[in-house]
Design a protein around this motif. Structure first.
Motif, mmCIF file in Angstrom:
data_model
loop_
_atom_site.group_PDB
_atom_site.id
_atom_site.type_symbol
_atom_site.label_atom_id
_atom_site.label_comp_id
_atom_site.label_asym_id
_atom_site.label_seq_id
_atom_site.Cartn_x
_atom_site.Cartn_y
_atom_site.Cartn_z
ATOM 1 N N VAL A 187 -10.991 9.662 -49.635
ATOM 2 C CA VAL A 187 -11.518 9.913 -48.293
ATOM 3 C C VAL A 187 -11.986 8.609 -47.651
ATOM 4 O O VAL A 187 -12.955 8.589 -46.904
ATOM 5 N N TYR A 190 -10.487 7.270 -41.836
ATOM 6 C CA TYR A 190 -9.844 8.382 -41.145
ATOM 7 C C TYR A 190 -8.497 8.706 -41.805
ATOM 8 O O TYR A 190 -7.832 7.833 -42.359
ATOM 9 N N THR A 413 5.235 26.165 -31.703
ATOM 10 C CA THR A 413 6.104 25.629 -32.746
ATOM 11 C C THR A 413 5.440 25.705 -34.117
ATOM 12 O O THR A 413 4.347 25.175 -34.331
ATOM 13 N N GLY A 414 6.123 26.416 -35.015
ATOM 14 C CA GLY A 414 5.597 26.594 -36.368
ATOM 15 C C GLY A 414 5.983 25.470 -37.293
ATOM 16 O O GLY A 414 5.204 25.070 -38.160
ATOM 17 N N VAL A 418 7.589 19.588 -31.442
ATOM 18 C CA VAL A 418 7.576 19.697 -29.988
ATOM 19 C C VAL A 418 8.801 19.028 -29.374
ATOM 20 O O VAL A 418 9.498 19.627 -28.544
ATOM 21 N N LEU A 426 3.796 23.092 -24.898
ATOM 22 C CA LEU A 426 2.598 22.430 -25.416
ATOM 23 C C LEU A 426 1.523 22.317 -24.343
ATOM 24 O O LEU A 426 0.338 22.536 -24.608
ATOM 25 N N LEU A 430 -2.146 23.886 -25.181
ATOM 26 C CA LEU A 430 -3.345 23.054 -25.316
ATOM 27 C C LEU A 430 -4.060 22.942 -23.972
ATOM 28 O O LEU A 430 -3.422 22.940 -22.920
ATOM 29 N N HIS A 438 -4.858 13.768 -26.944
ATOM 30 C CA HIS A 438 -3.537 13.317 -27.402
ATOM 31 C C HIS A 438 -3.158 12.003 -26.730
ATOM 32 O O HIS A 438 -2.702 11.064 -27.384
ATOM 33 N N VAL A 456 6.853 14.841 -27.439
ATOM 34 C CA VAL A 456 5.586 15.509 -27.751
ATOM 35 C C VAL A 456 4.707 15.590 -26.499
ATOM 36 O O VAL A 456 4.429 16.662 -25.994
ATOM 37 N N ASN B 148 -14.773 15.975 -45.884
ATOM 38 C CA ASN B 148 -13.612 16.398 -46.669
ATOM 39 C C ASN B 148 -13.995 16.550 -48.137
ATOM 40 O O ASN B 148 -13.396 15.925 -49.032
ATOM 41 N N ARG B 161 -9.852 19.636 -46.802
ATOM 42 C CA ARG B 161 -8.754 19.405 -45.856
ATOM 43 C C ARG B 161 -7.657 20.459 -45.955
ATOM 44 O O ARG B 161 -7.076 20.851 -44.949
ATOM 45 N N LEU B 179 -9.259 22.723 -31.671
ATOM 46 C CA LEU B 179 -8.183 21.951 -32.278
ATOM 47 C C LEU B 179 -7.590 22.776 -33.409
ATOM 48 O O LEU B 179 -8.277 23.607 -33.998
ATOM 49 N N VAL B 187 2.779 23.142 -35.668
ATOM 50 C CA VAL B 187 2.954 21.699 -35.501
ATOM 51 C C VAL B 187 2.913 21.327 -34.015
ATOM 52 O O VAL B 187 3.619 20.417 -33.581
ATOM 53 N N GLY B 189 1.681 19.455 -31.430
ATOM 54 C CA GLY B 189 0.898 18.271 -31.103
ATOM 55 C C GLY B 189 0.360 17.576 -32.341
ATOM 56 O O GLY B 189 0.654 17.964 -33.471
ATOM 57 N N TYR B 190 -0.417 16.530 -32.094
ATOM 58 C CA TYR B 190 -0.970 15.746 -33.203
ATOM 59 C C TYR B 190 -1.964 16.586 -34.000
ATOM 60 O O TYR B 190 -2.618 17.476 -33.467
ATOM 61 N N ASP B 191 -2.101 16.252 -35.275
ATOM 62 C CA ASP B 191 -3.007 16.996 -36.150
ATOM 63 C C ASP B 191 -4.436 16.491 -35.953
ATOM 64 O O ASP B 191 -5.026 15.860 -36.829
ATOM 65 N N LEU B 192 -4.991 16.802 -34.789
ATOM 66 C CA LEU B 192 -6.337 16.320 -34.469
ATOM 67 C C LEU B 192 -7.403 17.049 -35.283
ATOM 68 O O LEU B 192 -8.444 16.468 -35.600
ATOM 69 N N GLY B 194 -6.983 17.893 -38.384
ATOM 70 C CA GLY B 194 -6.947 17.139 -39.640
ATOM 71 C C GLY B 194 -7.637 15.789 -39.513
ATOM 72 O O GLY B 194 -8.292 15.322 -40.440
ATOM 73 N N LEU B 195 -7.490 15.161 -38.349
ATOM 74 C CA LEU B 195 -8.137 13.861 -38.126
ATOM 75 C C LEU B 195 -9.656 13.993 -38.154
ATOM 76 O O LEU B 195 -10.364 13.102 -38.637
ATOM 77 N N MET B 196 -10.175 15.111 -37.651
ATOM 78 C CA MET B 196 -11.620 15.345 -37.660
ATOM 79 C C MET B 196 -12.142 15.500 -39.091
ATOM 80 O O MET B 196 -13.264 15.087 -39.396
ATOM 81 N N GLY B 198 -13.152 14.792 -42.563
ATOM 82 C CA GLY B 198 -13.447 13.534 -43.245
ATOM 83 C C GLY B 198 -13.855 12.406 -42.316
ATOM 84 O O GLY B 198 -14.059 11.287 -42.775
ATOM 85 N N SER B 199 -13.984 12.685 -41.011
ATOM 86 C CA SER B 199 -14.354 11.600 -40.093
ATOM 87 C C SER B 199 -15.881 11.472 -39.957
ATOM 88 O O SER B 199 -16.372 10.666 -39.179
ATOM 89 N N LEU B 203 -16.132 11.236 -34.775
ATOM 90 C CA LEU B 203 -15.113 11.507 -33.750
ATOM 91 C C LEU B 203 -15.378 12.795 -32.979
ATOM 92 O O LEU B 203 -14.708 13.071 -31.981
#
Lengths: 462, 462
Positions: A187, A190, A413-414, A418, A426, A430, A438, A456, B148, B161, B179, B187, B189-192, B194-196, B198-199, B203
């Motif tokens: 860990v 980020y 989207t699974g 995108v 998207l 969102l 993003h 994306v 995490n 996680r 998020l 899927v 967009g970005y895995d925001l 997941g980014l959170m 352990g941050s 963030l």
């Protein structure tokens, strides 16, 4: 006269790396999402190693040339479609499996390694790389990571994201960096490796991936069930969950797909079933036998007209043939627009009902295969060849399916990503502030906007 | 006179939410990392819902006041230590389990829900929330997500996680956003989300978490092995992996820990063993019996002086008592500085040897418990109370252990997080360009630097 970026690419790389033949350029202009916009790229470059990828990014950075990274081009959302004036960076030459480590249960691979090749190589070490998208015989690990590819066994074993420990990438500022780790846990900072997964080449170009492996698993048993109605099949899926079981695959095939497979292969499936469910279990021994029996009972008690267990691999393969043949069987009927929505498991029957209605409203045949255990549906919109009005109707139906999925608490989207096809979806899924996050992350990691721009999210001002 | 931010907090929130009593402020000034720097905060706020968290962030944004989010304060790296002039935001009032959904196998919880409470509530539904940090009786899901958190069963079931589907957070710009997702896959967009994870609150402030659950698992069997040497125990761990097994726990307890437990509880463990390995398997039925027998055989063939299988839960609990009593037993000897490095599994014996050497060089007793199956070690540095020179020697030893872990291909933190204690380690583990990526992401999502500043990475200029 060549574009200055091509001159620079030819200067910094061995000259055979850069291709400019128009026919070749056209063949690299799109992935499997022909429905999405694409252009002839300026050039195709085929780097041989990470340093060459870094050279390419630096050259493109100098000239502000967009880079479109590409694995095998099997993507279904247009993530690898070329945009005007872009250089396509193909990882096809980077196919080395650098390391398979038995003790740490990991592999280090170049991005161009084909998914099935990695799986076979691991098998020789008694190890298993689970993510198994339908494209596994052709698609690459780099592409799988860039799209966070799913597959059949992810209902039990998770998606590509769950197997990425670390990676090496070239960033939007031309740095070659290592993200993530080799250890089982970690860990430190980020989760930037995780952020790269599924970012479709818009945040970095993957030059190497370290994936987690599992020990080889026992042989699977297959359980098939024939149903008269989608509602019954939906109940069977819910019953398996309620019984506390996690099958290693749980696939649904609808009537339109069965008819198409029968029309081609004369399997006679549609004579006996309107909906087929196919489950697998890889629990070993007597417990596995019991699990298969329970799944079969879930089928029968939910109203299956027929259910059977097979532990014979040939017989099981025959049962799965209809699933595997779905795409080619449907493509015989006309160009296919592939959907990829995911809804809460319990909503699968309702979603299929809505899809049927949308198809009727727009006079479009929509067949369905689904990873039912995950709620991940692939409606396949069939359009007669060269029928422009039907094509437009299909595109409207496509967008309405996205709205229906979101209405049921699902996502646009699974597992396909995108790319270009789901960009509008998207922006509906969102909220504005999340789209702004993003854009902020994209700007932070690709400040000059050269990495797969327009995919994306909408292009961001630098 | 109160700081203007406090006046504003009192204006926008019910007045009892904001605490200013100096004794209370002191009790919120640090987590379990007393070794790390901490200050008395300006105020402690205890919001009751997401909207109040948003109000707090907006008030702090106006006054550029740092916010330190805090769950139960059980962190071991100083992630929740207060910095000068900060407002501590405690989630202790937000303890609602909003939803447990059997069909979708997920739960939606407020951030202040205690880990063990969630586990018990899930059990009533036949479901299981796996992540099990040692702090599970006290630590909160919000804190677990922010760091995490790992635990004992993550060798088989993964870390926090792997169970976070989505979350609601307040961003550094004061937006309340969702998020991630509720579906099994997605899927978009970005895995925001997941980014959170352990941050460490740098963030965004978590206001709600959606976690994935699993069906309740079968009862575990426990396998214990006594070893004369670390090398033999290391071989046993490698042998289990080579046999293709993934135990549901695989813990190591070293001689220093055994001696401390014996000195307190007279268990006599150190008479019989220098190193104890404790494994668990939750494979059901005959297969599980076989797996336990194989693990036991791995112990014996690697040189265990004694090995035994227990399926009696009381007997198994007694075996795990030494593991559970390690921290309190060692704390009887003096203040404990807790390490948390993770190395490749194969390097565990070598790492333990290096730790022993570092302890000798600095004249510091270092006991070890380890999640051996993950390569995640917790060296526990014991310092006599009120011995300032020993404290300084321990801190040097602490940094050298980090260097040794990195030298073996490991990481400075396996599961406790960077917080304050590992900030220097992080700058040694990550390269300059990767640290720059961290700063860019931090600036992108917290442009005014108000979210837990100074944690994980050095504060960034706005």
């Amino acid at each position: 006269m060549s574009d200055p970026v091509i001159a620079e690419l030819r200067r910094v790389l061995p000259s055979e790396r850069t291709l400019e033949d128009p026919d070749i350029l056209d063949s690299y202009s799109h992935d499997e999402a022909e429905w999405a916009p694409h252009s002839r790229p300026l050039a195709v470059v085929r780097p041989g190693n990470a340093q060459e990828i870094q050279q390419i990014v630096r050259a493109c950075l100098t000239h502000r040339t967009p880079i479109v990274p590409r694995g095998a081009g099997t993507g279904l959302s247009g993530g690898a479609n070329a945009v005007e004036g872009a250089v396509v960076l193909s990882t096809e030459r980077m196919t080395a499996i650098k390391e398979i480590d038995n003790t740490e249960q990991l592999a280090v691979v170049e991005p161009g390694v084909v998914n099935d090749h990695l799986r076979s190589a691991c098998a020789e070490h008694g190890l298993w790389y689970p993510p198994d998208p339908a494209s596994a015989p052709w698609s690459t690990i780099g592409g799988n990571v860039a799209t966070n590819a799913g597959g059949l066994c992810c209902v039990k074993y998770g998606v590509t994201r769950d197997y990425v420990l670390g990676m090496q990438v070239v960033t939007g500022t031309g740095e070659l960096v290592r993200l993530g780790r080799r250890t089982a846990k970690g860990v430190a900072g980020y989760d930037l490796a995780g952020l790269m997964v599924g970012s479709e080449g818009t945040l970095g170009i993957i030059t190497e991936v370290t994936v987690r492996l599992r020990p080889t698993r026992p042989p699977e048993r297959t359980i098939a069930g024939y149903f008269d109605s989608l509602a019954d099949a939906g109940h069977a899926v819910a019953a398996i969950g309620a019984a506390g079981l996690i099958p290693s695959a749980l696939e649904l095939i609808d009537r339109h797909t069965l008819l198409a497979v029968d029309a081609w292969k004369k399997m006679g499936l549609s004579d006996d079933a309107n909906v087929v469910l196919l489950a697998r279990t890889d629990v070993p021994g007597a417990e596995g036998e019991q699990e298969a029996a329970t799944i079969s009972a879930c089928f029968t008690e939910s109203g299956a007209s027929w259910a059977a267990i097979s532990s014979d691999s040939q017989e099981a393969e025959a049962l799965f043939a209809a699933r595997r043949l779905a795409y080619p069987a449907l493509e015989r009927l006309g160009p296919v627009l592939t959907e990829d929505v995911c809804v809460p498991r319990a909503c699968v029957p309702e979603m299929l009902t809505r899809i049927e209605r949308i198809g009727q409203q727009h006079d479009i045949t929509i067949a369905n295969v689904a990873h039912a255990g995950d709620g991940n549906l692939h409606p396949l919109l069939i359009v007669p060849a060269d029928d422009a009005p039907a094509r437009r109707r299909a595109q409207r139906a496509f967008e309405e399916i996205l709205d229906a999925a979101m209405d049921l608490g699902g996502t646009v989207t699974g597992e396909h990503g995108v790319g270009l096809l789901k960009r509008h979806g998207l922006t509906r899924e969102l909220t504005e502030p999340v789209l702004a996050m993003h854009a902020a992350v994209k700007n932070a990691l690709d400040p000059h906007g050269i990495l797969n721009p327009g995919k994306v999210i909408a292009p961001c001002a630098p």
